[in-house]
Design a protein around this motif. Structure first.
Motif, PDB file in Angstrom:
ATOM      1  N   LYS A  27       0.874  -1.082   0.071  1.00 50.72           N
ATOM      2  CA  LYS A  27      -0.086   0.060   0.012  1.00 50.72           C
ATOM      3  C   LYS A  27       1.003   1.295   0.059  1.00 50.72           C
ATOM      4  N   ALA A  28       0.785   1.942  -1.054  1.00 55.18           N
ATOM      5  CA  ALA A  28       1.486   3.330  -1.099  1.00 55.18           C
ATOM      6  C   ALA A  28       0.474   4.468  -1.226  1.00 55.18           C
ATOM      7  N   GLY A  29       0.860   5.497  -0.408  1.00 58.67           N
ATOM      8  CA  GLY A  29       0.203   6.777  -0.324  1.00 58.67           C
ATOM      9  C   GLY A  29       0.791   7.906  -0.045  1.00 58.67           C
ATOM     10  N   ILE A  30       0.297   8.905  -0.287  1.00 62.51           N
ATOM     11  CA  ILE A  30       0.794  10.333  -0.013  1.00 62.51           C
ATOM     12  C   ILE A  30      -0.247  11.012   0.852  1.00 62.51           C
ATOM     13  N   ILE A  31       0.261  11.908   1.849  1.00 65.38           N
ATOM     14  CA  ILE A  31      -0.729  12.622   2.446  1.00 65.38           C
ATOM     15  C   ILE A  31      -0.267  14.200   2.374  1.00 65.38           C
ATOM     16  N   VAL A  32      -1.341  14.841   2.067  1.00 65.87           N
ATOM     17  CA  VAL A  32      -0.891  16.363   2.027  1.00 65.87           C
ATOM     18  C   VAL A  32      -1.591  17.164   3.016  1.00 65.87           C
ATOM     19  N   ASN A  33      -0.812  18.002   3.715  1.00 69.87           N
ATOM     20  CA  ASN A  33      -1.161  18.772   4.905  1.00 69.87           C
ATOM     21  C   ASN A  33      -2.217  19.956   4.512  1.00 69.87           C
ATOM     22  N   GLN A  34      -3.197  19.465   3.970  1.00 68.80           N
ATOM     23  CA  GLN A  34      -4.182  20.575   3.295  1.00 68.80           C
ATOM     24  C   GLN A  34      -5.743  19.890   3.408  1.00 68.80           C
ATOM     25  N   GLY A  35      -6.615  20.547   4.277  1.00 66.40           N
ATOM     26  CA  GLY A  35      -7.900  19.722   4.279  1.00 66.40           C
ATOM     27  C   GLY A  35      -8.944  21.048   4.503  1.00 66.40           C
ATOM     28  N   SER A  36     -10.101  20.624   4.780  1.00 65.42           N
ATOM     29  CA  SER A  36     -11.274  21.868   5.050  1.00 65.42           C
ATOM     30  C   SER A  36     -10.765  22.837   6.004  1.00 65.42           C
ATOM     31  N   ALA A  37      -9.751  22.614   7.012  1.00 69.28           N
ATOM     32  CA  ALA A  37      -9.429  23.596   8.313  1.00 69.28           C
ATOM     33  C   ALA A  37      -8.598  24.816   7.471  1.00 69.28           C
ATOM     34  N   ASN A  38      -8.132  24.408   6.429  1.00 73.72           N
ATOM     35  CA  ASN A  38      -7.268  25.295   5.774  1.00 73.72           C
ATOM     36  C   ASN A  38      -8.023  26.155   4.627  1.00 73.72           C
ATOM     37  N   GLU A  39      -9.220  26.281   4.818  1.00 72.48           N
ATOM     38  CA  GLU A  39     -10.047  26.981   3.684  1.00 72.48           C
ATOM     39  C   GLU A  39     -10.501  28.437   4.325  1.00 72.48           C
ATOM     40  N   THR A  40     -11.225  29.137   3.436  1.00 69.84           N
ATOM     41  CA  THR A  40     -11.793  30.433   3.978  1.00 69.84           C
ATOM     42  C   THR A  40     -13.228  30.300   3.657  1.00 69.84           C
ATOM     43  N   ASP A  41     -14.096  31.098   3.996  1.00 71.11           N
ATOM     44  CA  ASP A  41     -15.609  30.807   3.757  1.00 71.11           C
ATOM     45  C   ASP A  41     -15.732  30.866   2.221  1.00 71.11           C
ATOM     46  N   GLU A  42     -15.201  31.580   1.433  1.00 71.75           N
ATOM     47  CA  GLU A  42     -15.395  31.600  -0.297  1.00 71.75           C
ATOM     48  C   GLU A  42     -14.884  30.060  -0.611  1.00 71.75           C
ATOM     49  N   LEU A  43     -13.798  29.766  -0.063  1.00 73.80           N
ATOM     50  CA  LEU A  43     -12.979  28.410  -0.468  1.00 73.80           C
ATOM     51  C   LEU A  43     -13.478  27.126   0.115  1.00 73.80           C
ATOM     52  N   ASN A  44     -14.414  27.193   0.988  1.00 74.86           N
ATOM     53  CA  ASN A  44     -14.996  26.217   1.612  1.00 74.86           C
ATOM     54  C   ASN A  44     -15.301  25.104   0.813  1.00 74.86           C
ATOM     55  N   GLY A  45     -14.586  23.769   0.581  1.00 73.36           N
ATOM     56  CA  GLY A  45     -15.096  22.915  -0.127  1.00 73.36           C
ATOM     57  C   GLY A  45     -14.206  22.477  -1.201  1.00 73.36           C
ATOM     58  N   ILE A  46     -13.038  23.467  -1.412  1.00 73.77           N
ATOM     59  CA  ILE A  46     -11.953  23.487  -2.270  1.00 73.77           C
ATOM     60  C   ILE A  46     -11.131  22.261  -2.478  1.00 73.77           C
ATOM     61  N   SER A  47     -10.673  22.076  -0.984  1.00 72.77           N
ATOM     62  CA  SER A  47      -9.698  20.776  -0.765  1.00 72.77           C
ATOM     63  C   SER A  47     -10.314  19.621  -1.412  1.00 72.77           C
ATOM     64  N   HIS A  48     -11.692  19.327  -1.082  1.00 70.73           N
ATOM     65  CA  HIS A  48     -12.198  18.174  -1.446  1.00 70.73           C
ATOM     66  C   HIS A  48     -12.500  18.118  -2.919  1.00 70.73           C
ATOM     67  N   PHE A  49     -13.042  19.159  -3.502  1.00 70.70           N
ATOM     68  CA  PHE A  49     -12.905  19.398  -4.756  1.00 70.70           C
ATOM     69  C   PHE A  49     -11.742  19.088  -5.812  1.00 70.70           C
ATOM     70  N   LEU A  50     -10.531  19.741  -5.087  1.00 68.72           N
ATOM     71  CA  LEU A  50      -9.448  19.359  -5.755  1.00 68.72           C
ATOM     72  C   LEU A  50      -8.916  18.003  -5.624  1.00 68.72           C
ATOM     73  N   GLU A  51      -9.104  17.332  -4.490  1.00 65.65           N
ATOM     74  CA  GLU A  51      -9.304  15.946  -4.701  1.00 65.65           C
ATOM     75  C   GLU A  51      -9.478  15.222  -5.923  1.00 65.65           C
ATOM     76  N   HIS A  52     -11.014  15.442  -5.877  1.00 61.35           N
ATOM     77  CA  HIS A  52     -11.739  14.829  -7.064  1.00 61.35           C
ATOM     78  C   HIS A  52     -10.889  14.949  -8.710  1.00 61.35           C
ATOM     79  N   LEU A  53     -10.616  16.324  -8.506  1.00 62.19           N
ATOM     80  CA  LEU A  53     -10.154  16.699  -9.901  1.00 62.19           C
ATOM     81  C   LEU A  53      -8.602  16.026 -10.211  1.00 62.19           C
ATOM     82  N   LEU A  54      -8.066  15.895  -9.110  1.00 61.35           N
ATOM     83  CA  LEU A  54      -6.555  15.270  -9.199  1.00 61.35           C
ATOM     84  C   LEU A  54      -6.623  13.741  -9.503  1.00 61.35           C
ATOM     85  N   LEU A  55      -7.772  12.986  -8.907  1.00 59.08           N
ATOM     86  CA  LEU A  55      -7.905  11.655  -9.391  1.00 59.08           C
ATOM     87  C   LEU A  55      -8.690  11.309 -10.812  1.00 59.08           C
ATOM     88  N   SER A  56      -9.214  12.518 -11.668  1.00 57.68           N
ATOM     89  CA  SER A  56      -9.838  12.165 -12.610  1.00 57.68           C
ATOM     90  C   SER A  56      -8.844  11.987 -13.782  1.00 57.68           C
TER      91      SER A  56
END
Lengths: 421, 184
Positions: A27-56
């Motif tokens: 099992k190999a993985g990479i963790i990035v120190n970036q989640g919803s706790a590191n977002e602003t009101d306007e960008l809330n959800g972007i870390s998760h959206f980015l995860e989707h984009l990167l896997l597409s």
């Protein structure tokens, strides 16, 4: 012995290897120190959206698709998860496919920087389906409880974000987050399986050393000063869900605080090991089901609580029982017998996890950015050493009235519940 | 000074839009305490000796009906939510049940301060006499008295609309105060 080899590449990527003898799976993985706790009101959800984009799949990066295709030769699967404090990408498959797994992880995390418009729109639709599902069920209660305790920023941010945000995300915003936080120094790579450390080190060095070392710019937002209440009465149905929760903000003695919170949550929410809230609500009164607990922690912020589903008209009684048990624990602490039962339960859970390669790999990945080095034996040793008096002293400090909050979703009246506090 | 036309009637229990029954004494105590500098929810909760969880229901209600508004102050890693009486509602006439001595004193201070400011504002005028009248009003005559005062206020406002430049120098200030008492 859980042996971990840990080192940093010149560009700042932290690398952790754990050799699991005789395992034919890696099992190999990479963790990035970036989640919803590191977002602003306007960008809330972007870390998760980015995860989707990167896997597409991405026509701009043909190698990504090719390596995904190769995974199938090794029976391998890939996925990713976004949390409040980090985002994890992982691949698991037969051991001899590890070169492809590492290449694909690099493609996903560090090569993927352009996204076709149709992919962006498709993933927006998928994320909006996901968030609609999230906001329409009771599972959000633990996140809402954390919001009651700390507010909507930082640890209180909801991972999936807001629909209107997701609909409006622009490619430029996505690229800015990528450039600011998907940096080598903000990531850790973990490989778990039976392999030679030196050979694996060479593979990793060859692939990941070429990633450019850039500056990390993370957003860290403040939290609300005192716990409060979250309630959402716009939920149809005869049931409600409530959580009586508590928080502790501290820079010191974090392990003891975490362990104490874990003991409290298990004592109250596990009706098979203690005769407290869960036992009373479920087995004595029969007025609640789905009684559970949660624990969440980011840096100095710690939150925990118990949750229960019941009929709207029973919620006052349910919350009353929850508060009574918190009060009893605050005043009397744990009896030695009960304390030892919970301790045995927690050790048993860790032993189960220790014998499960997948969960061990996940834990190692999840803690890869933590300053401490994870070892299941050491975690068990620390639990065994825990002293009832120490925990009782700590819970008196944590379970104060000032640290308590309430979250409730459903049509029950909130004011009688709040009056109990 | 414009007379206020806003009013809110508080009974023992107030129903908010979510069907909650809120204690009118707590509402009046919150409003009284909130006059002056903005205060954090923690400070309000400590003053009223209620939990922040319970207080939040009341603050949400008061914000919903625009009696108070809130803003956030950030101090390093902490957000302090502060509340104040909504600036648009400073002249609000509130018929409240007052039971708390501190709240009564606060109201008395507010009234005295307003009276003092009004009198001081007359400093430039040629004043020969100042007088005040405080009379007790039996409870059964209270509503009638309030209605008459409102009528009087309306008349004053109507007259002010037709005031000429010459008349402005000859304005009088009408100050009334009354104390309702229960008849035995």
């Amino acid at each position: 012995m859980f042996e971990v080899m840990s080192f940093f590449l010149d560009n700042g990527i932290r690398v952790l290897f754990h050799r699991e003898n005789h395992s034919k799976v890696v099992k190999a993985g990479i963790i990035v120190n970036q989640g919803s706790a590191n977002e602003t009101d306007e960008l809330n959800g972007i870390s998760h959206f980015l995860e989707h984009l990167l896997l597409s799949d991405n026509e701009y990066l043909s190698e990504l698709g090719e390596n995904k295709e190769k995974l199938r030769e090794y029976g391998a699967t890939y996925n990713a998860t976004t949390y409040k404090s980090n985002t994890m990408f992982y691949i698991m498959g037969m051991a001899h496919g590890v070169d492809v797994y590492l290449k694909l992880l690099k493609n996903i995390l560090f090569d993927n920087r352009e996204f076709p418009e149709e992919v962006v729109e498709r993933e927006k639709n998928v994320v909006i389906r996901e968030l609609s599902s999230y906001y329409s069920n009771f599972n959000q209660i633990s996140d809402r409880a954390v919001q009651a305790l700390y507010g909507e920023k930082n640890i209180g941010r909801i991972v999936v974000g807001k629909r209107e945000n997701v609909q409006g995300f622009q490619i430029e915003q996505v690229k800015e987050i990528l450039s600011n936080v998907y940096t080598p120094e903000n990531t850790a790579l973990v490989v778990f399986g039976d392999f030679d450390y030196i050979e694996m080190k060479e593979k990793v060095y060859k692939l990941f050393s070429e990633v450019e070392d850039t500056v990390t710019r993370r957003i860290i937002e403040p939290v609300q000063s005192v716990p409060s209440i979250y309630y959402n009465p716009n939920f149809k149905g005869e049931n409600s869900i409530a959580s009586v929760c508590f928080r502790k903000t501290t820079d010191v003695n974090q392990t003891m605080v975490n362990n104490t919170m874990n003991f409290v949550v298990n004592a109250l929410s596990n009706g098979t090991i203690c005769n407290r809230t869960a036992y009373k609500l479920r087995f004595e009164k029969g007025i609640a089901y789905n009684i559970g607990g949660f624990f969440s922690s980011i840096g100095r912020y710690h939150a925990a609580g118990i949750t229960a589903v019941g009929k709207n008209e029973d919620m006052e009684e349910i919350v009353k029982y929850m508060l009574e048990e918190y009060e009893a624990l605050r005043n009397d602490g744990f009896e030695k017998d009960e304390f030892n039962r919970i301790k045995q339960f927690l050790i048993m859970e860790m032993l189960c996890e220790k014998n499960n390669m997948t969960s061990q790999a996940d834990t190692l990945l999840r803690l890869a950015l933590d300053p401490r080095v994870y070892s299941p034996e050491n975690e068990i040793r620390m639990y065994e050493k825990l002293d009832v008096e120490e925990v009782n002293n700590c819970l008196k400090d944590i379970l104060t009235h000032e640290n308590m909050g309430l979250a409730c979703i459903g049509k029950c009246r909130i004011e009688p519940l709040a009056n109990l506090f | 000074m414009e007379a206020s036309r806003d009013s809110i009637e508080l009974k023992e229990v107030v129903n908010d839009s979510r069907g909650n029954e809120l204690d009118s004494h707590i509402i009046s105590n919150i409003m009284t305490y909130l006059y002056g500098e903005p205060k954090s929810s923690n400070r309000i909760a400590q003053y009223l000796q209620v939990s922040p969880v319970k207080l939040q229901i009341y603050m949400d209600y008061l914000e919903d009906i625009n009696l108070v508004d809130s803003f956030e102050e950030v101090d390093e890693e902490i957000i302090e939510k502060k509340y104040r009486v909504s600036p648009k509602k400073q002249d609000l006439e509130v018929n409240v049940k007052l039971t708390d001595n501190l709240a009564l004193m606060q109201y008395a201070d507010e009234l005295c301060m307003n009276l003092k400011n009004n009198i001081l504002s007359l400093a430039a005028e040629d004043i020969n006499e100042l007088s005040y009248y405080v009379g007790e009003v039996p409870l059964n005559a209270l509503q009638g008295t309030i209605d008459n005062i409102k009528k009087l206020q309306n008349e004053v406002e109507e007259s002010e609309k037709n005031i000429t430049e010459k008349d402005k120098s000859e304005k009088y200030m009408l100050i009334t105060a009354f104390i309702p008492y229960k008849q035995n």
